[in-house]
Structures are given as C-alpha cells and as structure tokens.
Motif scaffolding. Structure first.
Motif, PDB file in Angstrom:
ATOM      1  N   ILE A   1      45.580  46.049  39.951  1.00  0.00           N
ATOM      2  CA  ILE A   1      45.390  44.665  39.523  1.00  0.00           C
ATOM      3  C   ILE A   1      44.344  44.641  38.417  1.00  0.00           C
ATOM      4  O   ILE A   1      43.454  45.490  38.358  1.00  0.00           O
ATOM      5  CB  ILE A   1      44.970  43.736  40.672  1.00  0.00           C
ATOM      6  CG1 ILE A   1      43.690  44.212  41.333  1.00  0.00           C
ATOM      7  CG2 ILE A   1      46.081  43.599  41.687  1.00  0.00           C
ATOM      8  CD1 ILE A   1      43.151  43.214  42.334  1.00  0.00           C
TER       9      ILE A   1
ATOM     10  N   GLU B   1      51.444  46.504  37.667  1.00  0.00           N
ATOM     11  CA  GLU B   1      50.123  45.904  37.523  1.00  0.00           C
ATOM     12  C   GLU B   1      50.259  44.393  37.501  1.00  0.00           C
ATOM     13  O   GLU B   1      51.290  43.848  37.077  1.00  0.00           O
ATOM     14  CB  GLU B   1      49.412  46.401  36.267  1.00  0.00           C
ATOM     15  CG  GLU B   1      50.072  46.012  34.962  1.00  0.00           C
ATOM     16  CD  GLU B   1      49.331  46.551  33.745  1.00  0.00           C
ATOM     17  OE1 GLU B   1      49.420  45.909  32.684  1.00  0.00           O
ATOM     18  OE2 GLU B   1      48.682  47.603  33.856  1.00  0.00           O
TER      19      GLU B   1
ATOM     20  N   LEU C   1      45.169  39.037  37.492  1.00  0.00           N
ATOM     21  CA  LEU C   1      44.817  37.923  38.364  1.00  0.00           C
ATOM     22  C   LEU C   1      43.963  36.910  37.616  1.00  0.00           C
ATOM     23  O   LEU C   1      43.216  37.253  36.694  1.00  0.00           O
ATOM     24  CB  LEU C   1      44.036  38.431  39.577  1.00  0.00           C
ATOM     25  CG  LEU C   1      44.767  39.425  40.484  1.00  0.00           C
ATOM     26  CD1 LEU C   1      43.807  40.008  41.497  1.00  0.00           C
ATOM     27  CD2 LEU C   1      45.937  38.753  41.184  1.00  0.00           C
TER      28      LEU C   1
ATOM     29  N   VAL D   1      45.285  43.578  45.787  1.00  0.00           N
ATOM     30  CA  VAL D   1      46.098  44.726  45.396  1.00  0.00           C
ATOM     31  C   VAL D   1      46.927  45.218  46.582  1.00  0.00           C
ATOM     32  O   VAL D   1      48.041  45.725  46.402  1.00  0.00           O
ATOM     33  CB  VAL D   1      45.222  45.857  44.815  1.00  0.00           C
ATOM     34  CG1 VAL D   1      44.447  46.596  45.893  1.00  0.00           C
ATOM     35  CG2 VAL D   1      46.076  46.833  44.008  1.00  0.00           C
TER      36      VAL D   1
ATOM     37  N   LEU E   1      49.951  43.066  46.658  1.00  0.00           N
ATOM     38  CA  LEU E   1      50.852  43.478  45.582  1.00  0.00           C
ATOM     39  C   LEU E   1      51.661  44.703  46.000  1.00  0.00           C
ATOM     40  O   LEU E   1      52.886  44.747  45.834  1.00  0.00           O
ATOM     41  CB  LEU E   1      50.037  43.779  44.326  1.00  0.00           C
ATOM     42  CG  LEU E   1      50.798  44.367  43.127  1.00  0.00           C
ATOM     43  CD1 LEU E   1      51.782  43.349  42.569  1.00  0.00           C
ATOM     44  CD2 LEU E   1      49.816  44.829  42.051  1.00  0.00           C
TER      45      LEU E   1
END
Length: 642
Positions: A300, A326, A329, A360, A363
């Motif tokens: 991130i 990636e 944010l 992360v 994600l």
C-alpha cells in the motif's frame, strides 16, 4: 492459522450440552480467525471444553477439523498456527501411526502421543499456540511457539481456567470477571503495548514464547516451563569463525530458502507483503526463485511522500517479476479504520503502524489466504536506526565513570523536561534516561520508553516495581544487547501482535520466515561484524539480497511503516481526539490524571511532537469506550462482562 479457546471448570458445574453451547459461544467471538468451520469437544465428567475456529490451509477436508482426538483416544488437541515440517515428522511417524488425513494438526497429535508433548514441541518447526487435554492424566497443557508468533492468553477465576487466542473469547463466559491490572497498565503507558506475561486484566496472563504450561492439580497454576529459549541459545551457542564471509552468506541463504520453501506449502493461494526494504525484498526474492509461478505481492502507498514505500516496492517487484498489487490510500481510508482498532487488538495497543498493517492485510486477503512477511530482520540483524544513534552515543560515553554519565543525563533531563515530569517523544528525554541508566537493561528500557515516568500519568500508580527483563546471559556489545532484548519483548509484544491481529481481522494467515528458529540460532552463532559491517546494518541479509536484486533498488534510508498521526490529531481527527481526551471524561473514569493528559495535549497543539504519547492515551481511551466501561474509579476498574 485458526482461533482456539476453551475452559476447565474445576467445580464441574454444567451439563455436557451447556458446556458445548458455552464453548461454542466463546469460539464464535473468534470467527474472524477461522471462518471456514467450527468445532467443540467436551469432557463433562472433568469439566473441560475445547473450542476451535478453522481457517483451512492444509487438508481442506473434514479430516482436518478440530478439536482432534488422537488414535488411542487419550489426547484431544486444538491448534492455532502451522507446523511447517509436518511432512518430515509424518514420514518418521508412519511406521508407528496410521493417518486418516493430511493435516499438520494430525501429525502433531501423533507426535504428542508417540514422543510426549515436550519432545513433540522440540521437534516441531512452526508458529503455533496449542491446548492439549490428556484424558488419562486429567491434565491440560498449553504451549506457544518459540518466538511468540501466535498468541495465547490464560486466566483463572472463580474455579475456572480460561484460555484463548484472544481475550474477547473469555467475555462470553458468565464466570469471567475482568478487572484492569494497574501494573500492566503502567507498562502499557511506557511502551504502547503490554509485555508478556502480563495482560490488561488481573488474573490473566500471556503464555511466554517458547514455553508450555501443564495444569493438573485443580486450582493450582504452576510456572510455565521453557522448551526453547533465546537466552539458552545466546549462552550456549559457540560463535563461529568464517574465514570467508561468503560462507556465512551461503549458509544464511540456504537456511532462508529452506524456511521459505516450508512456509510456501499450502492448499490455498499464498502471497507476500512487499515494502521494498531489505527484509521483505529478500523474502520475496527467495520465494520467486523457488516458485514456478509469479509470486503475488502486495503493497500500500500513501500520497504523503515521507510515508510512501510503494515506489520502492514497485521497482523491486518489477525486477523480480512478481504479480504485484498496490493500492494508494487516502487519509480517509485510515480514519474509517481507526474506530475498529480497539476491537481488533482486544487490549490497549498503540503502534500506529497498526493502521497500514490492517489495510495491507485486507488488500492481500482479496487474492490470497496466507502471506509471508519480512518481520524479525531488524531484531535479528540490527536494523533499527535507533541502534545506530545509541551505538554512536555509547561510543562517546562508555568509558566515562557511571556517576559522570548519570550527571550528564540529569543535565539533559533538565534541558528536555516536559510537562508534569515527563518528556515528549524527542531524543532529549530518552537520551537523558539512556545516559542515566545503571545497566544494559535500563538502557534498553530508555530506548523504547514513550512515557519515561508513567506513574505521573496514573491516578493510582501500582506499588509493585516496574518490569525489567533479565540481562543477556553473556557479555554482548550494546547493539547486540538491544537486539537480544528486543527479540524477547518488542518483537513478540508489539511487532507480532500488530501483524497477527491486523491480518486475522481479515482471516489472513501471516508467516514469518526470518523467525524460523533454525535461522535465529544460526544468526546468533555469528560474530557481530557479520551482522553490522562497513556502516551497514543487516550486512549479511543485504549480501543475500544482492544476489537477486541490485543494491541500488533497496539501498535507501529505512522508512518504517508509519502514518502521520501527529498531523491527523491536530487536523481532521481533532474532534475525535478531543472527545476521548476531554478533561471531564478522564476525571470521571478515575484512571488517568486529566491535568497531565491535558497539558500534553496542549503542548502538542502548540507545535511539539507528542504524537507517540498521545496515541498511547487515545488508544487506551478508545479501548475503554469499546469495553463500555462504567464511570467512576471503582466501577472503571471492573469491566462489565459483555
């Protein structure tokens, strides 16, 4: 990786049906740790109940379900974590045991039955927290992995022994009576986390890493017993001499490759966190070198340049050819997460990098079920920038008489004095404490402390002495001493707690190859010069990485994984912060001194950087709020059961 919990009611007060319902309620609080299934087992005659939530990574069939009963019926086991060398152990056991499935849990259970629990632990490579009920001996044993990757709490109240991966499981039991423990609250204020063996609640402890606790006598809790300890490794491992440093690099690379190969084994997709730094880049490079597919990597980024690692990670991923994801944010992404932090972490916890770690993890969970991480390299090979500063300062003053060093410390204290006896987090205050320290352990405490005098923030400071760890078992250089103590404390109680809770909140398993105990033991057998050499920290690991990635891609100042909380609480989070820090609120709670907190807050608003201390207070206040704490001193010290 899963969630385990259970209890032993010494007075045996409930029916089997009631016990089953109760332990299922406890394990339901851990559903995020194991969304793929649940199970329970009770021994109503003994008052024992075991509960499990499953995150299926190996043997996805019903043969991998827990709690699991041994072939003879004697042992019942629940496991959180992974036994990475289960295939080797299974091959050794197959002549004596008949296996039904292919899970590492079944192999560990067979090892316990064949070799005994302590030998099974010593021969296992992995990260784990386990509970084993011995029906023959009527004994319950709890055990935790060597470096403390997996959590395990236990408590005894009202004739009940509780255990679980997280404290929230206990709150489902009607006999759980949580009360804040002022001693460990003081430690939290000092460090921003609660060191083992303590917890935020009285009568409750964390099982220390590398130990097991065997409870047989009803109502009696013995001390945990070590089956592995870092102090024994440091004391007993002879220092190797390598005529050619490349031999050491070869050996480290081989051990890491073996550790990573074992941790890539799963029946579900596995990826890796990639920050672009030395540690994570090495892990990913060795993963990709052993994989026939492109390794999935995750990063991130932040638009604030001083906090953004995504560009470096992208460059490494491109060079290695990984399947890279990636996500940049916004501050709002972080703000939306902050109200959830107290429930994610269960205890007050104030490492602000908990925010990007949780994001992360979310994600990565969109694509994989397990992720390898580069944690542990800083403690193992001396990577923290604070080590460089302390090493330089110590080189200047180490030969001064202790009285002269302490006098210098007191002069710095006067110059750096903050409000009400504690200093904001700048080097002046901690440097003073460092110079004034009487031992290596006190110097380590000064390096980590956020509140240098936490008693001045408490309404009712505890009378017991502050916690100080034992010094290293042999004479070490200053930085090696800090590395040793950080591996015992900061690593399991901050870094690994941060990663475990953040990842498990999204049902993601994290694996940490640098903490394979065979790697740890090897590194501690090396001379200091191979760890920090030619002005470079982690020299040995850099040399491994240089075989796969050009130094120019990773040779940059260490950035960390932080977020600008100091700016946020002055700006967009100010209303949230002022509500939690309100003088009337803190006075009614009766735990923290409102005038000390307000003085710190006003100093921060005036421009000083008090963000570290304020984040500690804010996370405690947010935790209190999430616990629905009653108002008033007496009431505030007894948390209502949820």
């Amino acid at each position: 990786m899963c969630g385990i919990t259970g209890y032993w009611d010494y007075r045996n007060r409930d029916s089997a049906a009631a016990m089953s319902a109760l332990v299922r309620s406890m394990s339901s609080r851990l559903a995020h740790r194991g969304p793929d299934g649940e199970g329970d087992w009770v021994d109503a005659t003994a008052g024992v109940a075991l509960g499990h939530r499953r995150l299926a990574l190996l043997d996805l069939s019903d043969a991998g379900k827990q709690p699991m009963i041994s072939a003879s019926g004697r042992f019942v086991l629940v496991l959180n974590g992974e036994i990475y060398n289960f295939a080797e152990l299974r091959a050794e056991l197959e002549s004596q045991c008949q296996f039904r499935g292919h899970s590492d849990t079944e192999v560990l259970l067979a090892a316990v039955e064949t070799w005994g629990l302590e030998q099974a632990l010593k021969r296992s490579v992995g990260m784990f927290a386990i509970a084993v009920w011995d029906r023959q001996e009527r004994a319950l044993t709890l055990a935790r992995d060597r470096l403390g990757e997996k959590p395990l709490y236990y408590a005894q109240q009202e004739g009940v022994l509780f255990f679980g991966s997280e404290l929230k499981a206990f709150s489902a039991h009607p006999r759980w009576r949580p009360r804040i423990d002022q001693r460990w609250l003081r430690e939290y204020l000092r460090y921003g986390y609660i060191p083992w063996p303590g917890s935020i609640f009285q009568d409750c402890q964390k099982l220390p890493p590398g130990t097991f606790l065997r409870v047989q006598d009803i109502g009696s809790l013995p001390a945990p017993e070590p089956y592995w300890s870092l102090d024994r490794v440091v004391a007993e491992t002879p220092i190797r001499s390598f005529l050619d440093p490349e031999e050491a690099v070869d050996e480290l690379e081989l051990r890491l490759r073996n550790a990573i190969a074992g941790q890539m084994v799963a029946d579900v997709p596995v990826g890796a966190f990639l920050s672009g730094g030395i540690d994570s880049s090495t892990i990913v490079a060795l993963m990709q070198a052993q994989s026939s597919r492109r390794v999935r990597t995750f990063t991130i980024g932040f638009h604030e340049r001083g906090f953004n690692e995504a560009e470096a990670a992208h460059a490494v991923a491109t060079h290695l050819g990984t399947d890279h994801t990636e996500l940049y944010l916004t501050a709002q992404d972080c703000f939306d997460l902050i109200p959830r932090l107290p429930t994610l972490y269960d205890e007050p916890f104030a490492d602000s990098s908990q925010i990007p770690t949780a994001l992360v993890s979310a994600l990565a969970r969109q694509q994989v079920t397990a992720c390898l991480s580069g944690d542990g390299g800083d403690e193992l090979l001396g990577g923290y920038s604070s080590y460089d500063r302390r090493e330089f300062i110590w080189s200047l003053v180490r030969y001064f008489p202790p009285a002269l060093r302490r006098s210098a410390g007191r002069l710095v204290t006067l110059a750096a004095r903050g409000v009400h006896g504690f200093s904001p987090r700048y080097e002046g205050g901690r440097l003073a404490a460092f110079l004034d320290a009487r031992s290596a352990v006190e110097r380590h405490q000064a390096t980590l402390s956020q509140f240098l005098q936490p008693d001045l923030v408490l309404v009712d400071p505890p009378s017991v002495p502050e916690l100080l760890r034992e010094p290293p078992p042999r004479k070490l250089d200053l930085v090696e001493t800090l590395m040793y103590l950080d591996t015992l404390t900061y690593l399991p109680d901050d870094i690994l707690v941060k990663v475990d809770r953040a990842a498990m909140a999204t049902s993601l398993e994290t694996r940490v190859p640098l903490l394979d105990h065979r790697v740890v033991e090897f590194v501690w057998s090396l001379p200091y010069a191979l760890k920090r050499q030619k002005g470079k920290s982690k020299w040995l690991l850099r040399e491994v990485l240089n075989r796969y990635v050009p130094a120019s891609l990773v040779d940059r100042p260490k950035m960390g994984f932080g977020v600008p909380v100091g700016e946020w609480i002055r700006g967009p989070l100010r209303v949230w912060a002022e509500d939690l820090l309100a003088e009337d609120r803190i006075r009614q709670q009766g735990i923290l001194r409102p005038e000390a907190v307000q003085a710190l807050w006003q100093k921060h608003l005036a421009g000083a950087d008090c963000s570290a201390q304020l984040w500690i207070v804010l996370m405690f206040q947010a935790w209190l709020q999430a616990q629905h704490m009653p108002i008033g001193l007496d009431a505030a010290l007894a948390v209502a059961s949820r």
